[in-house]
Design a protein around this motif. Structure first.
Motif, short mmCIF file in Angstrom:
data_model
loop_
_atom_site.label_atom_id
_atom_site.label_comp_id
_atom_site.label_asym_id
_atom_site.label_seq_id
_atom_site.Cartn_x
_atom_site.Cartn_y
_atom_site.Cartn_z
N LEU B 162 -54.29 -10.64 -1.91
CA LEU B 162 -54.51 -9.36 -2.62
C LEU B 162 -53.55 -9.23 -3.81
O LEU B 162 -52.89 -8.20 -3.99
CB LEU B 162 -54.29 -8.17 -1.68
CG LEU B 162 -55.44 -7.79 -0.74
CD1 LEU B 162 -54.98 -6.73 0.23
CD2 LEU B 162 -56.64 -7.31 -1.54
N LYS B 163 -53.49 -10.26 -4.60
CA LYS B 163 -52.52 -10.22 -5.71
C LYS B 163 -52.99 -9.31 -6.84
O LYS B 163 -54.18 -9.21 -7.13
CB LYS B 163 -52.30 -11.64 -6.23
CG LYS B 163 -51.55 -12.48 -5.21
CD LYS B 163 -50.66 -13.47 -5.89
CE LYS B 163 -49.77 -14.14 -4.86
NZ LYS B 163 -48.81 -15.02 -5.43
N SER B 174 -48.67 -9.72 -4.68
CA SER B 174 -49.57 -9.15 -3.68
C SER B 174 -49.28 -7.65 -3.49
O SER B 174 -48.13 -7.22 -3.54
CB SER B 174 -49.38 -9.88 -2.36
OG SER B 174 -49.89 -9.09 -1.30
#
Lengths: 267, 308
Positions: B162-163, B174
């Motif tokens: 989830l960068k 992230s």
């Protein structure tokens, strides 16, 4: 000022005894039922946040009192002021791994937040404990019923004692065993102590008449205690409109912080 | 001169509260911290109920953080996007924290929990800061250069999914650890009445490797909103924000802070940090003593099944 809050309750009751009763020959009057009257010049007391406590004087009268019994002091009067009722939780701290923490607690159902008592003499010398418990008169005889089932009855006694002791210490419970004085043969004056931290709300003045240790009649009247002033307005706002109140707190913080950055701006 | 605090329900000397606010404001200006972690224990020492001290402390931090955040915003050292991601976690954490707070209050363990948390936090942070500043002072004495940490080095945090790209901070990171950090700080805000900058700033620098220049401004940005939100929620659920107490503290605090900043610029960094560390430790020790010493009365009574 308001600390001289002397609600003088001089009453018209002395005139109340009907002329017929007054004409009953001495001696036969003992057959008539004794009456007790109290009343108030006001049903509301306003106090401000700098209230430091005061005495509330209540006048009352016995009607149809037996002269003989009066003369030998067989009538006793107890006057109480009971505050609004709420649940109360008593907690006990114990040392756990060197740290004092609350380990046991007991919640009592609907007990008066404040209780002030005035009587002609020690109430325990007026009547026997069981019947005082029955009518719930006196700090030691107030009904303290724990919420939920408590298997250990010794624990109940311990927490009840702690509750009474704490309430007496912080002044919310008071007693004056010579607070009721007869000013004439049938007119009495009771001085009740109002603690500085008296809760607001509906209080109840109760007067009990004992004859030879037997409760024969009682009277009650409501008394509203209203806190006034800006501080009470704030407390009310915090409880009645908590969101608006919270928003105002944040707004003050924003204005203070922002204002400081403008006032102290260097450039 | 005494003033009555309507929510704390007691009369206090206004000059003591003003002095407390000014002193903590001075220190917060000097050290660049919010001051919540000092004001709350001080209020507790002055017999303000912990419930009120915590909620009012959060309110006070709003004021003390705003002027700093404005300064950073003007300088452009505030990453809005990073701050907003932190804020998502912070608001969730504050909500959870208030829930825990109310629950602890109901079972009568709130005062103890607040004290224990403060002892642990102040004790560990004070010790760490003291060690670090003593080392720095020794180095300065021996004229040794600072051992440079390579900021480009990555750790496990940088391998999370989830960068997101944060342009202002010039990092690609992230969202998980950022939200997580915000959440943790949010919980502390509602339970302890602190802004949490003294934990967030080092965590952002050392754990998330966020460039130092945006760290302080961004953490202040998130602190303002989380403390403001906590104030609202505490007011709505526990009715424990004392507006009179908060106002006195805030006014004295922001003025004290201005003088603190000026003094702080003249003193040397490591000495300043050693001083703050000693202060933090002293407050922690004082609270710890309160936990151990036998209380005057082992019984306490509270109205309505609530503990004060």
């Amino acid at each position: 000022m308001r600390r001289l809050l002397q609600t003088i309750l001089l009453l018209p009751f002395l005139a109340l005894g009907s002329p017929a009763a007054a004409q009953v020959p001495f001696g036969e009057a003992s057959g008539a039922k004794e009456g007790l009257e109290i009343g108030a010049s006001t049903s509301e007391i306003a106090i401000t946040s700098d209230f430091r406590g005061a005495d509330l004087t209540i006048f009352g009268a016995l009607t149809n009192a037996d002269e003989l019994f009066l003369a030998i002091g067989q009538y006793d009067v107890v006057v109480t002021l009971e505050g609004p009722k709420d649940y109360a939780t008593v907690r006990k701290k114990e040392r756990v791994f060197g740290i004092w923490m609350n380990t046991e607690g007991m919640t009592f159902e609907q007990v008066p937040e404040s209780y002030s008592l005035a009587s002609t003499r020690m109430i325990d010398s007026i009547d026997e404990a069981p019947s005082l418990n029955n009518i719930g008169v006196g700090i030691d005889h107030l009904a303290l019923n724990p919420v939920g089932y408590i298997p250990d009855s010794g624990m109940i006694g311990e927490f009840r004692d702690a509750y009474r002791r704490l309430k007496l210490t912080n002044g919310l419970y008071q007693r004056d065993t010579s607070g009721v004085r007869f000013v004439s043969s049938s007119l009495f004056r009771a001085s009740l102590k109002l603690p500085a931290n008296i809760p607001d709300g509906m209080h109840m003045v109760r007067a009990y008449l004992f004859k030879s240790g037997q409760l024969i009649t009682q009277r009650e009247m409501p008394l509203r205690v209203v806190k006034t002033g800006i501080e009470q307005a704030i407390t009310d706002a915090a409880h009645d409109r908590p969101l608006a109140y919270g928003l105002l707190c944040v707004l003050i913080a924003v204005i203070t912080g922002w204002g400081a950055s403008i006032v102290f701006r260097k450039d | 001169m005494t003033v009555y605090l309507p929510i704390a329900e007691l009369s206090v000397n206004i000059f003591i509260i003003l002095g407390m606010g000014a002193a903590v404001g001075f220190l917060s200006g000097m050290f660049g911290v919010g001051g919540g972690f000092l004001i709350t224990p001080l209020l507790i020492f002055y017999n303000i109920p912990p419930v009120v001290a915590v909620a009012t402390g959060a309110n006070q931090v709003v004021a003390s953080s705003i002027s700093g955040a404005i300064t950073h915003f003007r300088r452009g050292t505030l990453d809005m996007k990073l701050g907003s991601v932190l804020l998502v976690g912070g608001l969730a954490g504050a909500t959870a924290g208030v829930w825990v707070f109310s629950w602890l209050r109901r079972i009568g363990q709130l005062d103890l929990f607040i004290s224990v948390l403060y002892v642990v936090l102040l004790g560990s942070i004070g010790t760490l800061m003291l060690q670090e500043s003593v080392r720095a002072m020794r180095r300065a004495k021996n004229n040794q250069p600072l051992p440079l940490k390579r900021p480009g080095q990555h750790n496990w945090v940088h391998r999370l999914p989830l960068k997101m790209r944060f342009k202002k901070s010039k990092i690609y990171l992230s969202a998980i650890p950022i939200v997580g950090l915000g959440f943790g700080i949010g919980v502390l805000t509602s339970i302890m009445g602190v802004g949490g900058g003294f934990i967030m700033v080092p965590a952002m620098i050392y754990l998330l490797r966020i460039p130092t220049n945006v760290v302080v401004g961004t953490s202040l940005f998130q602190i303002i909103f989380v403390t403001a939100y906590t104030t609202m929620v505490q007011a709505a659920t526990n009715y424990s924000v004392d507006i009179v107490l908060a106002s006195i503290l805030m006014v004295a605090g922001v003025i004290g802070a201005q003088y603190g900043v000026r003094v702080g610029q003249k003193l040397r960094g490591e000495q300043l940090r050693a001083l703050l560390a000693l202060l933090v430790l002293a407050v922690g020790i004082r609270l710890a003593i309160g936990l151990i010493v036998t209380p005057d009365d082992v019984y306490s009574v509270a109205a309505g099944g609530m503990s004060y």
